[in-house]
Scaffold this motif. Structure first.
Motif, PDB file in Angstrom:
ATOM      1  N   GLU A 142       0.822  -1.208   0.000  1.00  0.00           N
ATOM      2  CA  GLU A 142       0.000   0.000   0.000  1.00  0.00           C
ATOM      3  C   GLU A 142       0.854   1.255   0.000  1.00  0.00           C
ATOM      4  O   GLU A 142       1.908   1.289   0.641  1.00  0.00           O
ATOM      5  CB  GLU A 142      -0.861   0.065   1.275  1.00  0.00           C
ATOM      6  N   THR A 143       0.354   2.311  -0.661  1.00  0.00           N
ATOM      7  CA  THR A 143       0.920   3.636  -0.457  1.00  0.00           C
ATOM      8  C   THR A 143       0.300   4.230   0.812  1.00  0.00           C
ATOM      9  O   THR A 143      -0.698   3.717   1.339  1.00  0.00           O
ATOM     10  CB  THR A 143       0.572   4.571  -1.633  1.00  0.00           C
ATOM     11  N   GLU A 173      -1.272   7.030   0.862  1.00  0.00           N
ATOM     12  CA  GLU A 173      -2.587   7.539   0.461  1.00  0.00           C
ATOM     13  C   GLU A 173      -3.636   6.415   0.434  1.00  0.00           C
ATOM     14  O   GLU A 173      -4.773   6.587   0.884  1.00  0.00           O
ATOM     15  CB  GLU A 173      -2.498   8.196  -0.918  1.00  0.00           C
TER      16      GLU A 173
END
Ligand SMILES: [Zn+2]
Length: 320
Positions: free
Chosen positions: A221-222, A224
């Motif tokens: 995951e990022t 954001e």
């Protein structure tokens, strides 16, 4: 965010002097220096002295010699060596057992023979009273010692691993795998919609305490994406653009809080009872009342937490 580094635990002053970590002879020499000091940490509680300052003591003090595990090299303070010792083997026969298990442990544990006014204190209980440098240095010591306490065995083969690089690595003598201190990224988000902010509370928190939503970043995951996923999972709120504001080392036990902001696309809420006991939109005026202890349902996150830091700057229009 202009004053992002004014957040608590960001003020560590030690020069980590990482180039010395691999030099065993130099580290041994630093330990023998008369100006060497160590910060004893007992079961996650750093030693504090009078006036809520860090309790740096001589490395060869009898208490540290009796109970101290492998010294961890924290760095140099104006050229003077600074270490940390885990002294958790000490048994405090006068400890308040009920307090030790609480969300915020207010009790002090006074080690014998270290001098008057010195006691182990839980960082969460005193963090609002510490000077910036002391808070940052305590976070580093607590964080690295906490990692050692829970990572004594090789994750690859299960053998007992050994401390390496002045405490900044563990190496497995059986399979050779090297293990480095963990920092777990956590997103924490200031989600607004017009004049209101979205706050939630966990069932385990003190009554009336609400804070910004937060959650661990997952593999792949990022930052954001984690902000969007956690917000949607906990409240079903959908977000517009997500931006970064500030970060905070959070050694409970090993997080890095990544403070973000986002504007919600609407105010409709569906709280996931598995994750949160409650979540609500609070207006600026309500948050101000909460900070002033004038709100019947709201006590915002305590001073020192990045949630409080971001909320106060949102109220003051100082997020840029
Ligand atoms: Zn191994």
């Amino acid at each position: 965010m202009r004053d992002a580094e004014a957040v608590l635990f960001a003020g560590a002053t030690l020069d980590r002097a990482a180039h010395l970590r691999g030099d065993a002879a130099a580290l041994a020499e630093l330990l023998r220096r008369p100006d060497a000091r160590t910060l004893p940490v007992w079961r996650g509680k750093p030693l504090l002295g009078p006036g809520e300052t860090l309790g740096w003591v001589a490395v060869d003090t009898p208490f540290v010699r009796a109970f101290g595990a492998t010294p961890i090299f924290l760095g140099l303070e104006d050229g003077a060596p600074r270490f940390a010792h885990d002294v958790s083997d000490w048994e405090d026969t006068e400890a308040d057992a009920a307090a030790l298990g609480r969300f915020v442990d207010p009790s002090r544990n006074r080690p014998p023979g270290l001098g008057p006014g010195l006691a182990f204190a839980e960082l969460r209980a005193v963090m609002g009273q510490l000077a910036a440098a002391d808070a940052g240095n305590a976070a580093a010591a607590k964080g690295i010692l906490g990692w050692h306490r829970t990572h004594g065995f090789c994750a690859a083969c299960g053998a007992a691993s050994t401390v390496d690089l002045g405490g900044w690595r563990r190496t497995c003598p059986a399979c050779g795998t090297q293990h480095f201190p963990r920092t777990d990224p956590v997103v924490i988000m200031l989600i607004t919609h017009g004049n209101a902010v979205l706050l939630g509370r966990s069932a385990a928190w003190p009554p009336r305490m609400f804070s910004l939503l937060a959650g661990f970043v997952e593999p792949g995951e990022t930052i954001e994406a984690a902000v969007r996923r956690e917000t949607f999972e906990e409240t079903a709120v959908v977000l517009g653009p997500v931006g970064y504001l500030a970060s905070q080392p959070w050694p409970f036990p090993s997080s890095l809080m990544i403070g973000c902001r986002a504007e919600a696309l609407g105010r409709e809420l569906r709280v996931d009872p598995e994750e949160l006991e409650d979540a609500r939109w609070f207006s600026r005026e309500e948050v101000l009342d909460g900070i002033g202890a004038r709100h019947p349902d709201l006590l915002p996150a305590r001073r020192g937490a990045i949630a409080r830091f971001l909320l106060e700057r949102w109220l003051a229009d100082r997020l840029e």
